[in-house]
Structure formats: structure tokens, C-alpha cells
Design an enzyme around this catalytic site. Sequence first.
Site, PDB file in Angstrom:
ATOM      1  N   ASP A  86       0.873  -1.172   0.000  1.00  0.00           N
ATOM      2  CA  ASP A  86       0.000   0.000   0.000  1.00  0.00           C
ATOM      3  C   ASP A  86       0.916   1.230   0.000  1.00  0.00           C
ATOM      4  OD1 ASP A  86      -1.458   2.209   0.737  1.00  0.00           O
ATOM      5  OD2 ASP A  86      -2.519   1.236   2.382  1.00  0.00           O
ATOM      6  N   LYS A 111      -3.680  12.040  -3.246  1.00  0.00           N
ATOM      7  CA  LYS A 111      -2.680  12.331  -2.203  1.00  0.00           C
ATOM      8  C   LYS A 111      -1.354  12.771  -2.822  1.00  0.00           C
ATOM      9  CE  LYS A 111      -4.660   8.821   0.840  1.00  0.00           C
ATOM     10  NZ  LYS A 111      -5.253   9.524   1.973  1.00  0.00           N
TER      11      LYS A 111
HETATM   12  N1  PMP Z   1      -3.785   3.389   2.834  1.00  0.00           N
HETATM   13  C1  PMP Z   1      -3.190   4.386   3.486  1.00  0.00           C
HETATM   14  C2  PMP Z   1      -1.849   4.124   4.129  1.00  0.00           C
HETATM   15  C3  PMP Z   1      -3.774   5.652   3.531  1.00  0.00           C
HETATM   16  O1  PMP Z   1      -3.173   6.633   4.189  1.00  0.00           O
HETATM   17  C4  PMP Z   1      -5.024   5.848   2.890  1.00  0.00           C
HETATM   18  C5  PMP Z   1      -5.722   7.197   2.932  1.00  0.00           C
HETATM   19  N2  PMP Z   1      -5.733   7.819   4.160  1.00  0.00           N
HETATM   20  C6  PMP Z   1      -5.609   4.777   2.217  1.00  0.00           C
HETATM   21  C7  PMP Z   1      -4.965   3.570   2.207  1.00  0.00           C
HETATM   22  C8  PMP Z   1      -6.917   4.922   1.502  1.00  0.00           C
HETATM   23  O2  PMP Z   1      -6.772   5.761   0.402  1.00  0.00           O
HETATM   24  P1  PMP Z   1      -8.035   6.170  -0.482  1.00  0.00           P
HETATM   25  O3  PMP Z   1      -9.046   6.728   0.480  1.00  0.00           O
HETATM   26  O4  PMP Z   1      -7.501   7.222  -1.400  1.00  0.00           O
HETATM   27  O5  PMP Z   1      -8.518   4.961  -1.173  1.00  0.00           O
END
Ligand code: PMP
Length: 417
Positions: free
Chosen positions: A212, A238
Site C-alpha cells: 500500500d 494524495k
Molecule cells: N492506505 C493508506 C496508508 C492511507 O493513508 C489511505 C488514505 N488515508 C488509504 C490507504 C486509503 O486511500 P483512499 O481513500 O484514497 O482509497
Amino acid sequence: MVLTALAEEKGFKMINAEKIRLDFPILEEKVGGKPLVYLDNAATTHKPGAVLDRLIEFYTRMNSNVHRGVHSLSREASGAYEGARETVRSFIGARSAKEVIFTRGTTDGINLIADIFRETVINAGDEVLVTEMEHHSNLIPWQAACAKKGAVLKVLPFDGEGRLKTDELDGMLTDKTRIMALSYISNVLGTENPVKDIVRTARSRGVPVLVDGAQAVQHIKVDVRELDCDFFVFSGHKMYAPTGIGVLYGKKEWLDRLSPYRYGGGMVNSVSLDRSEYAEAPFKFEAGTGSLAEAVSLAAAIGYMDSIGMEGIKEHERRLSEMLCERLAGIGGVTVYGPPSGRRGVVSFNLEGAHPYDVGTLLDKMGIAVRTGTHCAEPVMKRLGVPGTVRASFAVYNTEKEIEKLAGGVKKIRAIL
Ligand code: PMP
């Protein structure tokens, strides 16, 4: 000047954040009449003009569906979309653009792999390994997959400094482990996990690894071939791109082997009423119309980051987080979570005697945006023994002045407690 010379010696450009800020229209906004200090970048970053322009350009100059028309607009849109795929390929160092699947984001990419693995790889009695520091998005899909198939979810813990207990990894991998899923960088602790070593260990035991990268791609240079991971996921929003677009990288061997999990237009070579022949990757995993303008704008965001340079970004954010940790340590009554060194992108902390929500609300009154709460990582909060934390997270446009403002704000709150 000394820092500039040092950067040049190391071969990268120092960042001039004040100048970079001019690229981000929203940073001129005021909050309650005060200049916006935006330190919630781990939740989502702002978008530079180059990305916003590209988004508008797509709709004003080439809007059309991709891969489906012979007319000029469709060909132009298809070219931009596939061009974006190639830009992503190069950004993460994948071998082929066929290994790059466009998704809606990190959560979507993880669910895609978890669904396919649940349907075709994981059986009763099998095991899936995650870590104790995962975002819910990299925990719940695996929990659900294991629950549905009667498999066991195992969890690699982290130590008192917020580092994974990698010495326990080998013992947790068994011949029943079907996949390991872990974050590159923790969204709460800022820990950069030794992913390359973890992948080597897991793969030596025949276990594929999903990484991830939601909190990594915007802070450090990622090379999926060097990491040798099987899957890598991240979100555009992000990393200075719009919402609704993300990437799932998968090694060709896996993508060839795995069946699709969603069905519809755009993922087939031929269809008759009783059967269909699926297209090859990435298209077999991209049923329906994707986020076209967003994908094209993601490529613009990558171009923007490249023009600044990942080494410069990494160094800039390292300085900001070290500076914040130093300032917070000087205030007293502040607990900072995560490793004492090598922290990336985020600083999570609590102020003795104050609930994180109250700290966040008071900081907001000063125009300072931080995130408060569990950060979609409740098991991490349980492990830390706190209801939540205050989290400041950085981007390329944050300045030392903003760090001083945050530290000054925390000091004021401390004084009134
Ligand atoms: N994994 C991590 C480590 C994250 O920080 C986040 C978002 N805070 C996510 C997954 C999920 O990302 P998204 O909401 O863009 O799908």
C-alpha cells in the site's frame, strides 16, 4: 546557502516552498480571516495549476470516451489516457504499461486484489498476513476475505518505536500464507517500512506481497522493480492529482494468471451470448468507463512532481518533520508517536490533558488545518493506548513558517490547559 551547496553536491535541487506555493491557487484562501496553514496532506493534497489546467483542457479540448471510437476526439482522448498510463509506468519503474491498471484509488485497488484472491486463491485454512499498522483500507478487505473463506488473518506487530517487528516475519510466514499486504509508509506513525527486505523474505517463502503505497509515492522515489513486490497501489489525490483516480501495479505474471472481477464494456476481445473472451491486462481489469480526465491529470501531477524532483521533496519534508518534532519536544507535555528517526510525511502527537479533537478545533481557529482522530487506523490507536492523535502531514508547499505557526499554536493551547 550551506544547504543549497549540500543539495547540489548530492545532485538534487533544494525546494523553494514559497515559490512553489504560488502554483496552488487554494493556498491563497483565508480561514476565519487567517492565512490557511494546510497540514492535512496525508488525507489529501491540494492541486497545482498545471493539474487543474489539464483537467479543464481534457473537457474543453478532447472530451470523448476512449478506445471506442475512430473519430478524432476519441483518438486524442485515448492517446492522452494511454499516455498517462505510460507516465505512471515510468514514475513507478514498472516494466510495461500493461502492468498499470487505473482504479479509483488505493482502497479500490486493494479491494480488487482482495476480491480476486478471495475468489480464486484463498481457501479454508489458508492464511493472509497483514501488519498492525495498516490503514483500514488494507485491513478490512483481507479480514472480509478471510471471514468469507474460513481463512486466518495473521498480524505482524510493531514495536514501541513504531517499527515493524521484522524479526518475527519469518516465523509468521507458512506454507499456507497466500499473500502478505503491508503499507510502505504508515499514515499515523510515518514509519517507512523496510519493504524491500520484507518482500525478499516473503517471496523466498513463495508468498506474494501487496504494498500500500498511499503514503509513499508523494514523499519518496518508488521503484516497483527494485522493491520486487507483486502488487503496488496508490491514490492520485494524495499526490497533487484529482480524486477518483488511482493505480494498481501488478506483475505481469500475476495479471496474466488472475481472472477479472468486474465485467462489462471495454474488458473483452469478443462476446457471444453464451461466452466472452477477455482482453489482456490491464483492460480486463478496467470494465466500464474509467476516470479519464482524472487519469490524464494524474500524469500532469507526476510531471509536476518530476519538475521539482523527488529527492528535493524528500529532503524538504524531512526537514519540516524534524523541525516540528524538535519544536514539540520543547513545549513539554507533548507525546510524539512513531520512530525517532526516518519519519516520512507525518507527525502524530498528543497534548497531555487535551483530547485530540479539542486540539484540532482550537488549531482550526488559528487557521491551522490538521487531522484529528483515529486516521482510519483504530488498531494502531489501541496499540498506542490513545483515543486518537493530532496529525500534521506535509507536502511540497509547506514552509518552515507554517511549522512555527503550528508549534506556536500548540504552545498556546498548552498554556490555557
Ligand atoms: N492506505 C493508506 C496508508 C492511507 O493513508 C489511505 C488514505 N488515508 C488509504 C490507504 C486509503 O486511500 P483512499 O481513500 O484514497 O482509497
